[in-house]
Design an enzyme around this catalytic site. Sequence first.
Site, PDB file in Angstrom:
ATOM      1  CG  ASN A   1      -1.621   1.373   1.451  1.00 43.81           C
ATOM      2  OD1 ASN A   1      -1.947   2.172   0.319  1.00 43.81           O
ATOM      3  ND2 ASN A   1      -2.188   1.552   2.586  1.00 43.81           N
TER       4      ASN A   1
ATOM      5  CE  LYS B   1       0.281   3.270   4.880  1.00 44.02           C
ATOM      6  NZ  LYS B   1       0.180   3.458   6.275  1.00 44.02           N
TER       7      LYS B   1
ATOM      8  CD  GLU C   1      -2.755   5.518   6.775  1.00 43.83           C
ATOM      9  OE1 GLU C   1      -2.876   5.558   5.563  1.00 43.83           O
ATOM     10  OE2 GLU C   1      -1.608   4.858   7.481  1.00 43.83           O
TER      11      GLU C   1
ATOM     12  CD  GLU D   1      -3.337  -2.776   7.284  1.00 41.57           C
ATOM     13  OE1 GLU D   1      -2.327  -3.112   6.747  1.00 41.57           O
ATOM     14  OE2 GLU D   1      -4.175  -1.571   7.017  1.00 41.57           O
TER      15      GLU D   1
ATOM     16  CB  SER E   1       5.349  -1.891  11.597  1.00 36.37           C
ATOM     17  OG  SER E   1       4.808  -0.491  11.864  1.00 36.37           O
TER      18      SER E   1
ATOM     19  N   GLY F   1       3.010  -1.225   4.197  1.00 33.81           N
ATOM     20  CA  GLY F   1       2.997   0.166   3.965  1.00 33.81           C
ATOM     21  C   GLY F   1       4.444   0.399   3.641  1.00 33.81           C
TER      22      GLY F   1
HETATM   23  C1  PEP Z   1      -0.844  -0.103   5.832  1.00 33.05           C
HETATM   24  O1  PEP Z   1      -0.441   1.022   5.274  1.00 33.05           O
HETATM   25  O2  PEP Z   1      -1.574  -0.715   5.517  1.00 33.05           O
HETATM   26  C2  PEP Z   1       0.485  -0.435   6.865  1.00 33.05           C
HETATM   27  C3  PEP Z   1       0.218  -1.603   7.331  1.00 33.05           C
HETATM   28  O3  PEP Z   1       1.577   0.691   6.797  1.00 33.05           O
HETATM   29  P1  PEP Z   1       3.084   0.239   7.502  1.00 33.05           P
HETATM   30  O4  PEP Z   1       3.544  -1.254   7.137  1.00 33.05           O
HETATM   31  O5  PEP Z   1       3.792   1.323   7.053  1.00 33.05           O
HETATM   32  O6  PEP Z   1       2.661  -0.093   9.058  1.00 33.05           O
END
Ligand code: PEP
Length: 257
Positions: free
Chosen positions: A9, A11, A99, A169, A215, A236
């Site tokens: 993702n 973003k 988000e 998540e 993460s 992400g």
């Molecule tokens: C996400 O955007 O769905 C996500 C899990 O971000 P990150 O891996 O940066 O925590």
Amino acid sequence: MARKIIAGNWKMNLLHHEALELVQKVGNYCQQTELNKVEVIVAPTFLDLAAAAYLTKGANLSIAAQNCSEHKQGAFTGEVSLDMIKSAQVNMVIIGHSERRQFFGDTEEVVHTKLQKALSARMIPILCIGESLEDRKSGNHEKIVKQQLQSALRGRAAENLTELIIAYEPVWAIGTGETASPAQAQEMHHFIRKQLNEMYDEAMAARTSILYGGSVKPSNAAELFSQPDINGGLIGGASLKYEDFVSLIEIGKKELR
Ligand code: PEP
């Protein structure tokens, strides 16, 4: 059998030329590598969707939108409809990312509507669910996740959900550097599968891919991906770096069942 999936993702990151450069590199990698049945997805911004789909056609890489409008068409300035996404040759869409829920008013009802419309449009939805830190601390995490699941899927029969992908998540682990422990993640994934079994049946629960997001990076992915109810990752930050993303796919090839 649930599909094994590594999804990035992006973003609101990467300029147009950077996004196209990265998608092409990932596409080339997917085309030239034996993926051992791991499906790879990337979700660029709306701006880059059509070009990303065009550039990676036939490359064993799927492109997903990060969001969609719940409206069909018309006077909704700044919105992008499911038909528009489909017309860019993209058939996957992330729905209910935390988000969107946190900053853009995607309530449970909005998430429900978007999911229903995506299913009706024969798009593959990646439904994101997950609890806040407060919910986790107060021990309400399972209750919240169950509620999000039931609310989003309400009214849909199992035969309409054959391609559904769920991403668990925990909000407290997204972009924070803090990850759910493999045991915490497995426990929640198992709980989600149990809910699907109760809401539908064993076959539906077994074939639904449940991705972990929060993460995930090369240093913690092996332990997470080797958990029996984790079918992949929604990634992400680490999906923005080619080497990290490819290394996550390689870990997925070894660890995901
Ligand atoms: C996400 O955007 O769905 C996500 C899990 O971000 P990150 O891996 O940066 O925590």
